[in-house]
Design a protein around this motif. Structure first.
Motif, PDB file in Angstrom:
ATOM      1  N   GLY B  92       0.795  -1.224   0.000  1.00  0.00           N
ATOM      2  CA  GLY B  92       0.000   0.000   0.000  1.00  0.00           C
ATOM      3  C   GLY B  92       0.830   1.278   0.000  1.00  0.00           C
ATOM      4  O   GLY B  92       0.270   2.371  -0.081  1.00  0.00           O
ATOM      5  N   LYS B  93       2.143   1.137   0.090  1.00  0.00           N
ATOM      6  CA  LYS B  93       3.013   2.327   0.125  1.00  0.00           C
ATOM      7  C   LYS B  93       3.691   2.525  -1.227  1.00  0.00           C
ATOM      8  O   LYS B  93       3.583   1.701  -2.130  1.00  0.00           O
ATOM      9  CB  LYS B  93       4.068   2.174   1.221  1.00  0.00           C
ATOM     10  CG  LYS B  93       3.519   1.913   2.618  1.00  0.00           C
ATOM     11  CD  LYS B  93       2.795   3.113   3.186  1.00  0.00           C
ATOM     12  CE  LYS B  93       2.329   2.815   4.617  1.00  0.00           C
ATOM     13  NZ  LYS B  93       1.353   3.815   5.091  1.00  0.00           N
ATOM     14  N   ALA B  94       4.436   3.621  -1.344  1.00  0.00           N
ATOM     15  CA  ALA B  94       5.044   4.040  -2.611  1.00  0.00           C
ATOM     16  C   ALA B  94       6.107   3.048  -3.084  1.00  0.00           C
ATOM     17  O   ALA B  94       7.068   2.776  -2.372  1.00  0.00           O
ATOM     18  CB  ALA B  94       5.659   5.422  -2.448  1.00  0.00           C
ATOM     19  N   ALA B 103       8.771   9.643 -15.325  1.00  0.00           N
ATOM     20  CA  ALA B 103       8.004  10.398 -16.329  1.00  0.00           C
ATOM     21  C   ALA B 103       6.595   9.828 -16.448  1.00  0.00           C
ATOM     22  O   ALA B 103       5.620  10.574 -16.572  1.00  0.00           O
ATOM     23  CB  ALA B 103       8.720  10.365 -17.673  1.00  0.00           C
ATOM     24  N   ASP B 104       6.483   8.487 -16.397  1.00  0.00           N
ATOM     25  CA  ASP B 104       5.163   7.865 -16.480  1.00  0.00           C
ATOM     26  C   ASP B 104       4.338   8.183 -15.234  1.00  0.00           C
ATOM     27  O   ASP B 104       3.135   8.466 -15.318  1.00  0.00           O
ATOM     28  CB  ASP B 104       5.320   6.349 -16.649  1.00  0.00           C
ATOM     29  CG  ASP B 104       3.973   5.659 -16.806  1.00  0.00           C
ATOM     30  OD1 ASP B 104       3.296   5.910 -17.825  1.00  0.00           O
ATOM     31  OD2 ASP B 104       3.578   4.895 -15.903  1.00  0.00           O
ATOM     32  N   PHE B 105       4.982   8.147 -14.093  1.00  0.00           N
ATOM     33  CA  PHE B 105       4.308   8.495 -12.827  1.00  0.00           C
ATOM     34  C   PHE B 105       3.796   9.938 -12.882  1.00  0.00           C
ATOM     35  O   PHE B 105       2.638  10.213 -12.549  1.00  0.00           O
ATOM     36  CB  PHE B 105       5.299   8.318 -11.666  1.00  0.00           C
ATOM     37  CG  PHE B 105       4.758   8.739 -10.327  1.00  0.00           C
ATOM     38  CD1 PHE B 105       3.850   7.927  -9.641  1.00  0.00           C
ATOM     39  CD2 PHE B 105       5.150   9.933  -9.738  1.00  0.00           C
ATOM     40  CE1 PHE B 105       3.358   8.308  -8.397  1.00  0.00           C
ATOM     41  CE2 PHE B 105       4.648  10.322  -8.498  1.00  0.00           C
ATOM     42  CZ  PHE B 105       3.755   9.510  -7.833  1.00  0.00           C
ATOM     43  N   ASP B 148      -0.183   0.771 -10.440  1.00  0.00           N
ATOM     44  CA  ASP B 148       1.184   0.681 -10.962  1.00  0.00           C
ATOM     45  C   ASP B 148       2.241   1.075  -9.929  1.00  0.00           C
ATOM     46  O   ASP B 148       3.386   0.608 -10.017  1.00  0.00           O
ATOM     47  CB  ASP B 148       1.350   1.611 -12.178  1.00  0.00           C
ATOM     48  CG  ASP B 148       0.543   1.120 -13.369  1.00  0.00           C
ATOM     49  OD1 ASP B 148       0.121  -0.058 -13.347  1.00  0.00           O
ATOM     50  OD2 ASP B 148       0.328   1.915 -14.313  1.00  0.00           O
ATOM     51  N   TYR B 149       1.891   1.968  -9.017  1.00  0.00           N
ATOM     52  CA  TYR B 149       2.947   2.588  -8.203  1.00  0.00           C
ATOM     53  C   TYR B 149       2.755   2.461  -6.701  1.00  0.00           C
ATOM     54  O   TYR B 149       3.492   3.069  -5.921  1.00  0.00           O
ATOM     55  CB  TYR B 149       3.097   4.062  -8.598  1.00  0.00           C
ATOM     56  CG  TYR B 149       3.589   4.201 -10.020  1.00  0.00           C
ATOM     57  CD1 TYR B 149       4.880   3.816 -10.354  1.00  0.00           C
ATOM     58  CD2 TYR B 149       2.756   4.663 -11.045  1.00  0.00           C
ATOM     59  CE1 TYR B 149       5.342   3.911 -11.657  1.00  0.00           C
ATOM     60  CE2 TYR B 149       3.202   4.751 -12.357  1.00  0.00           C
ATOM     61  CZ  TYR B 149       4.501   4.386 -12.651  1.00  0.00           C
ATOM     62  OH  TYR B 149       4.965   4.457 -13.948  1.00  0.00           O
ATOM     63  N   ARG B 150       1.775   1.668  -6.310  1.00  0.00           N
ATOM     64  CA  ARG B 150       1.590   1.394  -4.885  1.00  0.00           C
ATOM     65  C   ARG B 150       1.857  -0.093  -4.706  1.00  0.00           C
ATOM     66  O   ARG B 150       1.311  -0.894  -5.469  1.00  0.00           O
ATOM     67  CB  ARG B 150       0.142   1.736  -4.493  1.00  0.00           C
ATOM     68  CG  ARG B 150       0.017   2.295  -3.112  1.00  0.00           C
ATOM     69  CD  ARG B 150      -1.271   3.038  -2.891  1.00  0.00           C
ATOM     70  NE  ARG B 150      -2.466   2.226  -3.082  1.00  0.00           N
ATOM     71  CZ  ARG B 150      -3.653   2.543  -2.561  1.00  0.00           C
ATOM     72  NH1 ARG B 150      -3.783   3.626  -1.805  1.00  0.00           N
ATOM     73  NH2 ARG B 150      -4.701   1.807  -2.788  1.00  0.00           N
TER      74      ARG B 150
END
Lengths: 152, 152
Positions: B92-94, B103-105, B148-150
């Protein structure tokens, strides 16, 4: 958007944000986390103005105003999070006095919001001396409530 | 205000808000707490709109717009908090992927901000159907980055 894809999107959104039910906060801990979060964001942006006021960052009028806008928005948020039953005895946390002297607490919140509105107006004059004066008054209004309603 | 009382007020303000130094964040933990706080406040206000969209709260046009205004302000804040060295492996974290695909983020953040701007515009039409459609798109943009990022 079809009804089916709308429903799918809503389900996704609900899952994504842990949406509260009809009440503003699903549980008391959410109210505490909400008010603390709003205060933390407010303090950060107030601090960014402070860095300019205290000469630790170069004064930039647009940046000061943008930060004052955020502070003004945040200043209105935390107080709905002070729901009954969320007092603490921990140092630095919300004292039970908030709920026994709620009118005075609310007046302190209003005072802070008023001083923040003046800080935003001062920022818009693009004059650092005006900002310094207003910044100090906001700081005093923060301290007033923190002294009285945060456990020492 | 005299110089002396101004200095006193500034000292008070600095103590009251744990002001960061010249940098935006004094330590990496502050950046993490800042972005999490901003996200939490944003999710709460997005959720208040969701309650109306999903029929769990009565639709009130002014309330919907006020909440969308807060979401719009908050949508611009968290990303400065994603500073180098603050990835986590906790669920659940970064995720570290934020920094390898920055760049995608950032494009995902921009997409969310754009959809939130449309939600605010929809709220101002005072038409719940418009809000429903825009709300779903914001939810999808949240989920896109969270997937995608968590850390799952």
């Amino acid at each position: 958007m079809t009804n089916r894809s709308l429903l799918a999107a809503l389900a996704v959104a609900a899952a994504a944000v842990s949406m509260p039910a009809a009440a503003q906060f699903q549980k008391p801990e959410d109210a505490v986390k909400y008010r603390q979060s709003a205060m933390f964001v407010m303090a950060n942006h107030f601090g960014r103005i402070g860095a300019m006021v205290q000469g630790r960052a170069p004064y930039d009028a647009a940046t000061a105003t943008a930060n004052a806008e955020v502070v003004a928005t945040m200043s209105r948020l935390p107080f709905v999070g002070f729901v009954e039953g969320t007092a603490s005895t921990e140092k630095g946390k919300a004292s039970a006095a908030i709920w026994t002297k709620r009118a005075d607490f609310d007046a302190g919140a209003k005072k802070m919001q008023d001083e923040v509105a003046k800080l935003l107006a001062a920022a818009k004059t693009n004059n650092l001396d005006n900002i310094k004066a207003a910044f100090g008054e906001v700081g005093k209004s923060c301290k007033g409530c923190h002294d009285d309603y945060r456990n020492q």
